[in-house]
Design an enzyme around this catalytic site. Structure first.
Site, short mmCIF file in Angstrom:
data_model
loop_
_atom_site.label_atom_id
_atom_site.label_comp_id
_atom_site.label_asym_id
_atom_site.label_seq_id
_atom_site.Cartn_x
_atom_site.Cartn_y
_atom_site.Cartn_z
N ARG A 51 -8.72 14.10 -18.44
CA ARG A 51 -9.49 13.66 -17.27
C ARG A 51 -10.34 12.42 -17.55
O ARG A 51 -10.71 11.69 -16.63
CB ARG A 51 -10.38 14.80 -16.73
CG ARG A 51 -11.18 14.37 -15.49
CD ARG A 51 -11.87 15.50 -14.75
NE ARG A 51 -12.52 16.44 -15.61
CZ ARG A 51 -13.66 16.21 -16.28
NH1 ARG A 51 -14.28 15.06 -16.18
NH2 ARG A 51 -14.17 17.16 -17.05
N ASP A 177 -5.63 -4.92 -2.08
CA ASP A 177 -4.57 -3.93 -2.28
C ASP A 177 -3.26 -4.72 -2.26
O ASP A 177 -2.83 -5.20 -1.22
CB ASP A 177 -4.62 -2.90 -1.15
CG ASP A 177 -3.49 -1.86 -1.23
OD1 ASP A 177 -2.47 -2.14 -1.87
OD2 ASP A 177 -3.64 -0.78 -0.63
C1 LIG Z 1 1.01 4.08 -0.15
C2 LIG Z 1 -0.10 3.11 -0.06
C3 LIG Z 1 -1.40 3.47 -0.43
C4 LIG Z 1 -1.76 4.88 -0.88
O1 LIG Z 1 -1.14 5.19 -2.09
P1 LIG Z 1 -0.83 6.71 -2.58
O2 LIG Z 1 -0.20 6.46 -3.90
O3 LIG Z 1 0.09 7.30 -1.56
O4 LIG Z 1 -2.14 7.41 -2.65
C5 LIG Z 1 -2.39 2.51 -0.35
N1 LIG Z 1 -2.13 1.26 0.08
C6 LIG Z 1 -0.89 0.88 0.47
C7 LIG Z 1 -0.67 -0.51 0.94
C8 LIG Z 1 0.16 1.80 0.42
O5 LIG Z 1 1.39 1.42 0.80
#
Ligand SMILES: *Cc1c(COP(=O)(O)O)cnc(C)c1O
Length: 386
Positions: A51, A177
């Site tokens: 963890r 992101d």
């Molecule tokens: C899928 C996705 C997430 C979330 O990711 P998980 O691995 O499903 O928690 C966040 N941002 C984008 C752009 C995604 O496509």
């Protein structure tokens, strides 16, 4: 050869591998041990425990992630959402405000307007085209700016350079992101972003067999996020670390094949009489094409399209394709198709979807690594009447 100066294809294979190799093993072994012998060191975070994100498989995969994004440090997490929530809960405290792009991944949007709002952390939304909004909307309580490399499902390209520059000028931490782009198509730290987040579930792993996330950036910030994750608990298991580590070795090959496949499929769809509109940043008709050319090394493996026949035609198409699977998620080796209005954007409400241009008949495609000619033939067959 110095590893740090190696190209991304070489880093994908070799970065993070143990030196010397463990027992001579060419592949990093899996250390499936929850706890490790006490090695001294005073603090809780010095204990070695899964963890606490400090076992050999964490270190290996984190070093590869940092190398691929060209960052000082990386943290791997139990999901993309764990990376997003832990990062925001490290940077923001009650009373702080976040500036975020309007059209975000559904889970992220819900987190901002749900849990974070409940904790007293408010978000002000801005249009990704409007970097000037940062200056206009910023308050003394604003701490950070949050964007996505490409919007889902219309593949709009935000003014990523302008947003990073404005965030820096106003002393705000900038977070991107970059899941849809992957480090093969976008090196976001080079644009000036402080932190890059991935859902490794998608392109980085690339095989649709695990859920994981990552955040990459400067050492000090990543260390702070790690300490928060140690308490919040969203760690990744060593076996999943090793699977992700393996998947990342072929990232460059996969993403380039996906860039190529999506590009020829987008062109074929754009010419098809049953197709009304194709959203793909590689098409010269896409409103974000010029910006995408400037920012990205490749236009990506994601596209979406609208059918002349609307919703009934989209449903017929999904019932007729044979190579793609009808499923959510993206970035794997297999092509996936889905109707966003019935899946990722179902919770949004018809009015807001219409405002954003997400029609009921819109089909989103995550292009895999199948032969593009096979995909085109299958799509054309599924689009034909009867
Ligand atoms: C899928 C996705 C997430 C979330 O990711 P998980 O691995 O499903 O928690 C966040 N941002 C984008 C752009 C995604 O496509």
């Amino acid at each position: 050869m110095s590893r740090k100066s190696a190209r991304i294809e070489t880093q994908a294979v070799h970065a993070g591998e143990p030196q010397p190799r463990i027992g001579g093993a060419v592949v990093m072994p899996v250390f499936q041990s929850s706890t490790f012998e006490y090695g001294g060191g005073g603090g809780y975070h010095d204990l070695r425990y899964i963890r606490l994100n400090n076992t050999p498989n964490h270190f290996a995969v984190q070093e590869k992630l940092a190398a691929l994004e060209g960052g000082e440090a990386a943290l791997v997490t139990g999901s993309g959402m764990a990376a997003i929530s832990t990062t925001l809960l490290t940077l923001l405290k009650p009373g702080d405000r976040l500036l975020a792009q309007r059209c975000l991944y559904g889970g992220t949007y819900d987190l901002l307007v749900g849990e974070l709002a409940e904790l007293g952390i408010a978000t002000d939304f801005f249009d990704g085209d409007d970097a000037g909004a940062i200056e206009r909307l910023k308050t003394p309580a604003t701490r950070a700016v949050y964007v996505e490399a490409l919007s889902n499902p219309l593949l709009e390209v935000p003014d990523l350079t302008g947003i990073a520059r404005s965030a820096k000028a106003h002393g705000l931490v900038s977070i991107i992101d970059s899941t849809f782009a992957s480090p093969i198509n976008l090196r976001a730290l080079g644009l000036g972003y402080d932190l890059v987040i991935h859902s490794c579930t998608k392109y980085l792993n690339g095989h649709s067999d695990l859920v994981a996330g990552a955040v990459v950036g400067g050492r000090e910030r990543v260390d702070a996020i790690t300490k928060r994750l140690n308490h919040l608990g969203g760690c990744l298991n060593p076996e999943a670390c090793a699977l992700l580590h393996r998947g990342m070795k072929t990232l460059a090959l996969r993403v380039r094949a996906q860039n190529q496949g999506a590009s020829v499929l987008a062109e074929a769809l754009a010419k098809h009489p049953a197709v009304k509109r194709v959203h793909y940043p590689g098409l010269t008709t896409h409103p974000g094409h010029a910006r995408a050319r400037e920012l990205f090394q490749g236009f990506g493996g994601m596209l979406s399209f609208e059918l002349e026949g609307g919703l009934p035609a989209a449903e017929a198409f999904l019932g007729k394709v044979t190579i793609p699977l009808v499923a959510p998620s993206l970035g794997g080796v297999e092509t996936l198709v889905i109707r966003p209005a019935a899946s990722s954007h179902a919770g949004m409400g018809a009015e807001e979807r219409a405002r954003l241009g997400i029609t009921d008949g819109l089909v989103r495609v995550s292009v895999g690594i199948e032969a593009p000619d096979d995909l085109i033939a299958d799509f054309e067959h599924a689009l034909s009447p009867g």
